[in-house]
Design a protein around this motif. Structure first.
Motif, PDB file in Angstrom:
ATOM      1  N   ALA A   1    -122.549  49.032  34.881  1.00 58.61           N
ATOM      2  CA  ALA A   1    -121.175  48.873  35.356  1.00 58.61           C
ATOM      3  C   ALA A   1    -120.766  47.415  35.261  1.00 58.61           C
ATOM      4  O   ALA A   1    -121.520  46.530  35.644  1.00 58.61           O
ATOM      5  CB  ALA A   1    -121.066  49.355  36.794  1.00 58.61           C
ATOM      6  N   ASN A   2    -119.556  47.176  34.752  1.00 50.76           N
ATOM      7  CA  ASN A   2    -119.080  45.802  34.761  1.00 50.76           C
ATOM      8  C   ASN A   2    -118.428  45.513  36.114  1.00 50.76           C
ATOM      9  O   ASN A   2    -118.385  46.362  37.006  1.00 50.76           O
ATOM     10  CB  ASN A   2    -118.123  45.547  33.592  1.00 50.76           C
ATOM     11  CG  ASN A   2    -116.845  46.357  33.718  1.00 50.76           C
ATOM     12  OD1 ASN A   2    -116.428  46.721  34.816  1.00 50.76           O
ATOM     13  ND2 ASN A   2    -116.239  46.656  32.581  1.00 50.76           N
TER      14      ASN A   2
ATOM     15  N   LYS B   1    -126.939  35.798  34.645  1.00 50.06           N
ATOM     16  CA  LYS B   1    -125.980  34.761  34.283  1.00 50.06           C
ATOM     17  C   LYS B   1    -124.576  35.365  34.241  1.00 50.06           C
ATOM     18  O   LYS B   1    -124.390  36.436  33.675  1.00 50.06           O
ATOM     19  CB  LYS B   1    -126.352  34.209  32.896  1.00 50.06           C
ATOM     20  CG  LYS B   1    -126.101  32.710  32.802  1.00 50.06           C
ATOM     21  CD  LYS B   1    -126.549  32.210  31.459  1.00 50.06           C
ATOM     22  CE  LYS B   1    -125.624  31.119  30.992  1.00 50.06           C
ATOM     23  NZ  LYS B   1    -125.786  30.856  29.564  1.00 50.06           N
ATOM     24  N   PRO B   2    -123.604  34.704  34.904  1.00 49.57           N
ATOM     25  CA  PRO B   2    -122.265  35.300  34.912  1.00 49.57           C
ATOM     26  C   PRO B   2    -121.687  35.371  33.505  1.00 49.57           C
ATOM     27  O   PRO B   2    -121.816  34.422  32.732  1.00 49.57           O
ATOM     28  CB  PRO B   2    -121.456  34.345  35.803  1.00 49.57           C
ATOM     29  CG  PRO B   2    -122.255  33.107  35.908  1.00 49.57           C
ATOM     30  CD  PRO B   2    -123.681  33.456  35.658  1.00 49.57           C
ATOM     31  N   SER B   3    -121.071  36.501  33.219  1.00 52.06           N
ATOM     32  CA  SER B   3    -120.496  36.683  31.886  1.00 52.06           C
ATOM     33  C   SER B   3    -119.255  35.813  31.738  1.00 52.06           C
ATOM     34  O   SER B   3    -118.749  35.267  32.718  1.00 52.06           O
ATOM     35  CB  SER B   3    -120.114  38.145  31.685  1.00 52.06           C
ATOM     36  OG  SER B   3    -119.047  38.447  32.552  1.00 52.06           O
ATOM     37  N   ARG B   4    -118.770  35.745  30.496  1.00 54.25           N
ATOM     38  CA  ARG B   4    -117.626  34.872  30.259  1.00 54.25           C
ATOM     39  C   ARG B   4    -116.384  35.413  30.954  1.00 54.25           C
ATOM     40  O   ARG B   4    -115.646  34.675  31.601  1.00 54.25           O
ATOM     41  CB  ARG B   4    -117.386  34.752  28.755  1.00 54.25           C
ATOM     42  CG  ARG B   4    -116.597  33.507  28.455  1.00 54.25           C
ATOM     43  CD  ARG B   4    -116.451  33.228  26.987  1.00 54.25           C
ATOM     44  NE  ARG B   4    -115.067  32.892  26.738  1.00 54.25           N
ATOM     45  CZ  ARG B   4    -114.291  33.515  25.876  1.00 54.25           C
ATOM     46  NH1 ARG B   4    -114.780  34.501  25.149  1.00 54.25           N
ATOM     47  NH2 ARG B   4    -113.042  33.162  25.714  1.00 54.25           N
TER      48      ARG B   4
ATOM     49  N   GLN C   1    -113.033  34.220  37.769  1.00 53.49           N
ATOM     50  CA  GLN C   1    -113.205  33.256  38.869  1.00 53.49           C
ATOM     51  C   GLN C   1    -112.118  32.191  38.827  1.00 53.49           C
ATOM     52  O   GLN C   1    -111.585  31.802  39.862  1.00 53.49           O
ATOM     53  CB  GLN C   1    -114.586  32.583  38.779  1.00 53.49           C
ATOM     54  CG  GLN C   1    -115.734  33.468  39.220  1.00 53.49           C
ATOM     55  CD  GLN C   1    -115.779  33.679  40.717  1.00 53.49           C
ATOM     56  OE1 GLN C   1    -114.772  33.585  41.408  1.00 53.49           O
ATOM     57  NE2 GLN C   1    -116.948  33.999  41.247  1.00 53.49           N
ATOM     58  N   GLY C   2    -111.806  31.751  37.601  1.00 49.06           N
ATOM     59  CA  GLY C   2    -110.756  30.744  37.454  1.00 49.06           C
ATOM     60  C   GLY C   2    -109.422  31.268  37.942  1.00 49.06           C
ATOM     61  O   GLY C   2    -108.736  30.632  38.749  1.00 49.06           O
TER      62      GLY C   2
END
Lengths: 330, 290
Positions: free
Chosen positions: A230-231, B3-6, B12-13
């Motif tokens: 899930a994203n 790791k957070p994806s793009r 987040q921004g």
């Protein structure tokens, strides 16, 4: 000596000598007689006397006082009115065109408040929940609670100042070459003004319970959802939202219950005779009829009608949610 | 740690920007009001005042400070808040303590009496008729008595009392203390946190209230400062010129309003940073137990 007892912090260190226990509290008998209960706890009951008197006089007596909706009331007479007049006052307001106008206005304002002011705290809570820096989260929260702590008079005052012809909103409109709008005097603007100020005042405070509910969601559920591929969006949709659903339903029921009593004080502060066509709601109308024009029985009939609709709304919302989603207030 | 994806970083921004906007929208009106209170009437009228005072002056503050009615009403607010909070604290504490005693016969009924009033109330008119016929008009009791117990606060306090260890009170009882003694000398000293919170809850709400005073006080020298402010505001919105609704006329005293708003909210703003978290935890406790 009792002071020394209080300052000894760890509770439970002083066990009462097991031999001679005082009035038995630990295992109470199945049914204690009233006489025994009174003899043993008369001091406790005596503490309840004044508060009970308060509830009796200032909460239950006014409920009974509603009978003046069916009796003719004369100022200075009995608070329960002088003589029965049946449904005279009910018929009177049902055939009163102003009543139907304020009824429609109440539905409009209540509906718009529900549509806008209910979901915004949820969205705000979800956004705040994604903030990783704790200090930042704290700061945004503290700021957004602030309007809740101010008097409604101050909120109304600030609203009127912002919307004045020389106020900040018109200032911004001026940048775009727009002529100043007289928000306060135009009936067509009242609903926007009301809902806007309501959002400003309540959105932040409304997030508290949702944020609390969010912290109770099990991290493992997110882990599992991630493993299932899930994203972020899907996690919010399938884990977060179901997690706060009971809170959402409870607050929705409460909101529906107060639907008819739309911000009486705020409307009273924000409206003026020019905006009556859209701003006047049931409670402000009954205030003017009752307190300002002394038609107490007539106003009480309207008030009773309003209260009954409110009660029906909250009980049916509660019933519906218990039947469909299994969450309810009672 | 994953790791957070793009796309998440983009989110987040955006989130940061949205929340910054929330902060600005919430704070801007305060900044604007403060700026107005220090500005000159002429520049306010011209719509030049935004974040900083234009034509800085203290004239309006002087005018308001010299208005004896303002000070009188400010004093009334202090007095009403003190009296009403005291009455409310005594009644709420007594009842909450009684309700916290699980063994008490008839406790369910006592709880029910209070909780029912959360769902059904008498309504404005019967309340008004009652308070008037009790002869409470034009006295502080019209404000203090009808609002003496907030059921929400009552439930919060009851929950706190229930969480105190019963052994302590039993021990005190053996030592010969009466119920009153236990409440005053054992329970209350242990409950300083919740008592302080309740004093805050009540005093903030009485400080902010205006409607009961508006209903029951006939003379302007009896009014609290919130009603003083309300009268300024309603003078500005209707201005006695409902028909003409002249935009210029309705703006009279814009900075007097601003000054009064600032002075009325000042005490709340001063204690706010310290009290806010108590309110938040109080709401949670009430939500869980209530």
């Amino acid at each position: 000596m009792s002071t020394s007892t209080t300052s000894a912090p760890p509770p439970g260190t002083r066990q009462p000598p097991s031999g001679k226990a005082p009035p038995r509290r630990g295992r109470r008998p199945a049914r204690t007689g009233w006489r025994r209960a009174l003899r043993r706890d008369w001091q406790l009951y005596s503490l309840a006397v004044l508060p009970l008197l308060f509830f009796l006089v200032f909460r239950y007596l006014p409920m009974l006082g509603n009978v003046i909706a069916f009796r003719r009331f004369e100022p200075g007479g009995s608070i329960f009115g002088e003589q029965w007049v049946g449904l005279r006052y009910v018929e009177m307001f049902l055939s009163d065109p102003t009543f139907w106008q304020v009824f429609r206005n109440t539905l409009w304002l209540g509906g718009l408040t529900l549509v806008f002011c209910f979901p915004i705290p949820i969205v705000l809570a979800l956004l705040l929940n994604e903030v990783r820096r704790r200090a930042l989260k704290r700061f945004v929260q503290s700021v957004s609670y602030l309007p809740h702590f101010l008097s409604i008079v101050i909120v109304a005052g600030i609203t009127l100042q912002m919307l004045a012809t020389d106020g900040a909103i018109n200032h911004v409109l001026g940048w775009f070459g727009h002529d100043p709008i007289r928000f306060i005097q135009e009936p067509e603007w009242f609903r926007t003004v009301y809902v806007g100020s309501e959002i400003w005042q309540t959105a932040g405070w409304g997030t508290i319970l949702y944020l609390a509910a969010l912290t109770t969601i099990d991290e493992d559920l997110y882990e599992a959802a991630r493993i299932d591929g899930a994203n972020r969006w899907q996690q919010i949709w399938h884990v977060t939202l179901p997690g706060i659903r009971p809170t959402m339903i409870t607050l929705l029921i409460l909101n529906i219950g107060t639907f008819m009593a739309v911000g009486f004080e705020k409307v009273l502060l924000l409206y003026n005779p020019l905006t009556y066509p859209t701003a006047d709601v049931i409670s402000t109308y009954l205030y003017r009829a009752g307190v300002e024009s002394n038609s107490f029985s007539y106003a009480a009939a309207i008030g009773l009608f309003e209260a009954i609709i409110g009660l029906v709304l909250i009980t049916s919302a509660n019933h519906l949610s218990r039947r469909t989603v299994g969450t309810s207030l009672w | 740690m994953v790791k957070p994806s793009r796309s998440y970083r983009v989110f987040q921004g955006v989130n940061g920007v949205v929340l910054t906007l929330v902060v600005i929208v919430t704070l801007y009106p305060f900044a604007n009001i403060i700026a107005r209170s220090f500005s000159s009437e002429r520049q306010i009228r011209a719509g030049e005042v935004t974040l900083w005072p234009k034509g800085f002056n203290l004239t309006t503050y002087k005018i308001v400070f010299q208005d004896s009615m303002f000070w009188r009403n400010y004093g009334n607010t202090v007095l009403y808040t003190a009296v009403a909070t005291t009455v409310a604290m005594v009644l709420t504490t007594c009842y909450a303590y009684v309700l916290s005693k699980k063994h008490l016969k008839g406790r369910g009924v006592l709880v029910g009496v209070a909780v029912f009033t959360m769902f059904f109330t008498g309504g404005l008119i019967p309340n008004y008729v009652l308070v008037t016929s009790l002869g409470l008009k034009n006295s502080v009791w019209a404000i203090a008595l009808p609002n003496a117990i907030s059921v929400f606060n009552l439930l919060v306090m009851k929950a706190f009392f229930e969480s105190l260890p019963t052994e302590l009170e039993e021990a005190a009882q053996i030592d010969g203390l009466s119920t009153y003694g236990i409440l005053l000398r054992i329970v209350l000293p242990l409950s300083k946190a919740v008592v302080a919170t309740m004093v805050l809850f009540y005093s903030v709400s009485f400080w902010n209230s205006w409607f009961s005073a508006f209903l029951y006080m006939d003379k302007s020298e009896l009014m609290p400062v919130t009603v003083y402010l309300r009268n300024l505001i309603s003078g500005a919105t209707t201005g006695g010129n409902a028909g003409a609704a002249d935009a210029q006329l309705s703006q009279v005293g814009a900075n007097i309003q601003a000054v009064t708003i600032v002075l009325t909210s000042l005490p709340i703003l001063c204690v706010y940073p310290f009290v806010q978290r108590y309110f938040v935890s109080g709401v949670m406790l009430g939500a869980v137990k209530g």
